[in-house]
Scaffold this motif. Structure first.
Motif, PDB file in Angstrom:
ATOM      1  N   SER A 101     -17.064  -3.266 -79.748  1.00 28.31           N
ATOM      2  CA  SER A 101     -15.676  -3.284 -79.289  1.00 28.31           C
ATOM      3  C   SER A 101     -15.456  -3.505 -77.782  1.00 28.31           C
ATOM      4  O   SER A 101     -16.145  -3.408 -77.110  1.00 28.31           O
ATOM      5  CB  SER A 101     -15.083  -1.948 -79.819  1.00 28.31           C
ATOM      6  OG  SER A 101     -13.913  -1.535 -78.946  1.00 28.31           O
ATOM      7  N   ASP A 102     -14.465  -4.075 -77.368  1.00 29.85           N
ATOM      8  CA  ASP A 102     -14.062  -4.470 -76.243  1.00 29.85           C
ATOM      9  C   ASP A 102     -13.435  -2.958 -75.455  1.00 29.85           C
ATOM     10  O   ASP A 102     -13.433  -2.995 -74.371  1.00 29.85           O
ATOM     11  CB  ASP A 102     -12.905  -5.602 -75.986  1.00 29.85           C
ATOM     12  CG  ASP A 102     -13.395  -6.672 -76.321  1.00 29.85           C
ATOM     13  OD1 ASP A 102     -14.841  -7.122 -76.440  1.00 29.85           O
ATOM     14  OD2 ASP A 102     -12.778  -7.984 -76.630  1.00 29.85           O
ATOM     15  N   GLN A 103     -12.931  -2.168 -76.217  1.00 32.38           N
ATOM     16  CA  GLN A 103     -12.544  -0.780 -75.679  1.00 32.38           C
ATOM     17  C   GLN A 103     -13.616   0.147 -75.536  1.00 32.38           C
ATOM     18  O   GLN A 103     -14.550   0.073 -76.501  1.00 32.38           O
ATOM     19  CB  GLN A 103     -11.518  -0.325 -76.809  1.00 32.38           C
ATOM     20  CG  GLN A 103     -10.267  -1.255 -77.044  1.00 32.38           C
ATOM     21  CD  GLN A 103      -9.497  -1.622 -75.891  1.00 32.38           C
ATOM     22  OE1 GLN A 103      -9.101  -0.578 -74.914  1.00 32.38           O
ATOM     23  NE2 GLN A 103      -9.133  -3.013 -75.520  1.00 32.38           N
ATOM     24  N   THR A 104     -13.533   0.982 -74.456  1.00 31.13           N
ATOM     25  CA  THR A 104     -14.471   2.032 -74.324  1.00 31.13           C
ATOM     26  C   THR A 104     -13.655   3.149 -74.013  1.00 31.13           C
ATOM     27  O   THR A 104     -12.630   2.973 -73.696  1.00 31.13           O
ATOM     28  CB  THR A 104     -15.388   1.769 -73.173  1.00 31.13           C
ATOM     29  OG1 THR A 104     -14.598   1.465 -72.056  1.00 31.13           O
ATOM     30  CG2 THR A 104     -16.066   0.360 -73.426  1.00 31.13           C
ATOM     31  N   PHE A 105     -14.312   4.424 -74.035  1.00 36.81           N
ATOM     32  CA  PHE A 105     -13.821   5.770 -73.431  1.00 36.81           C
ATOM     33  C   PHE A 105     -14.903   6.312 -72.877  1.00 36.81           C
ATOM     34  O   PHE A 105     -16.036   6.119 -72.999  1.00 36.81           O
ATOM     35  CB  PHE A 105     -13.465   6.363 -74.945  1.00 36.81           C
ATOM     36  CG  PHE A 105     -14.499   6.879 -75.739  1.00 36.81           C
ATOM     37  CD1 PHE A 105     -15.356   8.115 -75.523  1.00 36.81           C
ATOM     38  CD2 PHE A 105     -15.169   6.062 -76.618  1.00 36.81           C
ATOM     39  CE1 PHE A 105     -16.148   8.452 -76.374  1.00 36.81           C
ATOM     40  CE2 PHE A 105     -16.192   6.492 -77.551  1.00 36.81           C
ATOM     41  CZ  PHE A 105     -16.823   7.620 -77.144  1.00 36.81           C
ATOM     42  N   SER A 106     -14.379   7.452 -71.990  1.00 40.89           N
ATOM     43  CA  SER A 106     -15.267   8.013 -71.148  1.00 40.89           C
ATOM     44  C   SER A 106     -15.279   9.663 -71.068  1.00 40.89           C
ATOM     45  O   SER A 106     -14.215  10.013 -71.814  1.00 40.89           O
ATOM     46  CB  SER A 106     -14.762   7.678 -69.422  1.00 40.89           C
ATOM     47  OG  SER A 106     -14.809   6.208 -69.294  1.00 40.89           O
ATOM     48  N   TYR A 110     -18.246   5.024 -73.324  1.00 35.78           N
ATOM     49  CA  TYR A 110     -19.004   4.659 -74.746  1.00 35.78           C
ATOM     50  C   TYR A 110     -18.417   3.555 -75.175  1.00 35.78           C
ATOM     51  O   TYR A 110     -17.229   3.201 -75.028  1.00 35.78           O
ATOM     52  CB  TYR A 110     -18.885   5.953 -75.393  1.00 35.78           C
ATOM     53  CG  TYR A 110     -19.596   7.270 -74.927  1.00 35.78           C
ATOM     54  CD1 TYR A 110     -20.882   7.662 -75.266  1.00 35.78           C
ATOM     55  CD2 TYR A 110     -18.703   8.144 -74.093  1.00 35.78           C
ATOM     56  CE1 TYR A 110     -21.520   8.726 -74.779  1.00 35.78           C
ATOM     57  CE2 TYR A 110     -19.493   9.222 -73.411  1.00 35.78           C
ATOM     58  CZ  TYR A 110     -20.760   9.497 -73.809  1.00 35.78           C
ATOM     59  OH  TYR A 110     -21.420  10.511 -73.322  1.00 35.78           O
ATOM     60  N   ARG A 111     -19.107   3.269 -76.382  1.00 37.44           N
ATOM     61  CA  ARG A 111     -18.385   1.795 -77.009  1.00 37.44           C
ATOM     62  C   ARG A 111     -18.783   2.032 -78.564  1.00 37.44           C
ATOM     63  O   ARG A 111     -19.903   2.400 -78.934  1.00 37.44           O
ATOM     64  CB  ARG A 111     -18.907   0.599 -76.435  1.00 37.44           C
ATOM     65  CG  ARG A 111     -18.406  -0.815 -77.410  1.00 37.44           C
ATOM     66  CD  ARG A 111     -19.101  -1.873 -76.578  1.00 37.44           C
ATOM     67  NE  ARG A 111     -18.209  -2.217 -75.416  1.00 37.44           N
ATOM     68  CZ  ARG A 111     -18.873  -2.423 -74.368  1.00 37.44           C
ATOM     69  NH1 ARG A 111     -20.060  -2.097 -74.267  1.00 37.44           N
ATOM     70  NH2 ARG A 111     -18.169  -2.751 -73.063  1.00 37.44           N
TER      71      ARG A 111
END
Length: 226
Positions: free
Chosen positions: A146-151, A157-158
């Protein structure tokens, strides 16, 4: 002062990395978006149909997604959900050749923002022959990351797609698990597996952080009373 600021930033990032979440719990859902040109219906929903039926009593292709509750460790494959695929008889040229599966992870423990990521699914239609397996249409996975991550606590994280598993019904998987084949006019299911990984800083970033820590240590030694 620049060395002190860099060293403090290095300490903060390294400490946050050590606090990375290890166990993740939550649930998943997904919708289909962004199909390529062709006849289709169900964009923005969990069931996507495509292609014009070849004859009046034929059915279009159909793909649906069922979400799943999960409890997993970092870098450990878990079931993202189940794809159900009906391979209908459709006219040549009416089928799109790709659609996005837009997956959403809702975390219950630890509490984190929603993670939404789109993955390209190839819709591969084959010519029908007397060979049932050669005539099977199939889904193929495009990009797996995924190009999107969360923190969380300063750690990113991916989501990574691992592949298809556990096929049932009138279908089979490729050896790599990246293709889900379904026989003509048959239905099949396959589980889609994924994993969550912490995003590791690039080597250059780590070098700067370690240099900052070294500078902080040197400064501390210089300030020790003689």
């Amino acid at each position: 002062m620049k060395k002190i600021a860099l060293a403090i930033a290095a300490c903060a990032l390294l400490c946050n990395a050590a606090q990375a979440a290890d166990n993740l719990q939550g649930s998943t859902s997904a919708i289909f978006t962004n199909p390529s040109a062709g006849e289709h219906d169900g964009v923005g929903s969990r069931t996507f149909t495509w292609g014009n039926p070849a004859q009046a009593d034929d059915s279009a292709n159909r793909l649906s997604f069922r979400g799943n509750a999960f409890s997993t460790l970092l870098d450990t494959p878990f079931k993202l959900g189940t794809l159900s695929y009906f391979n209908g008889s459709t006219t040549r040229g009416s089928n799109p050749d790709a659609v996005d599966l837009r997956a959403t992870l809702q975390f219950s423990d630890p509490a984190m923002p929603l993670l939404t990521a789109a993955f390209k699914l190839g819709l591969n239609n084959t010519n029908n022959t007397r060979d049932a397996q050669a005539s099977a249409d199939y889904l193929s996975l495009g990009s797996l990351d995924s190009d999107q991550t969360f923190s969380l606590n300063g750690v990113s994280y991916r989501l990574h797609i691992e592949g298809f598993r556990n096929v049932s019904g009138g279908g089979y998987l490729s050896a790599s698990g990246r293709e889900f084949h379904v026989m003509e006019d048959r239905r099949a299911r396959a589980d889609l597996y994924a994993s969550v990984s912490a995003v590791v800083p690039e080597a250059q970033t780590w070098g700067m952080l370690l240099a900052g820590l070294g500078g902080l240590g040197l400064l501390a030694r210089r300030r020790q009373p003689q």
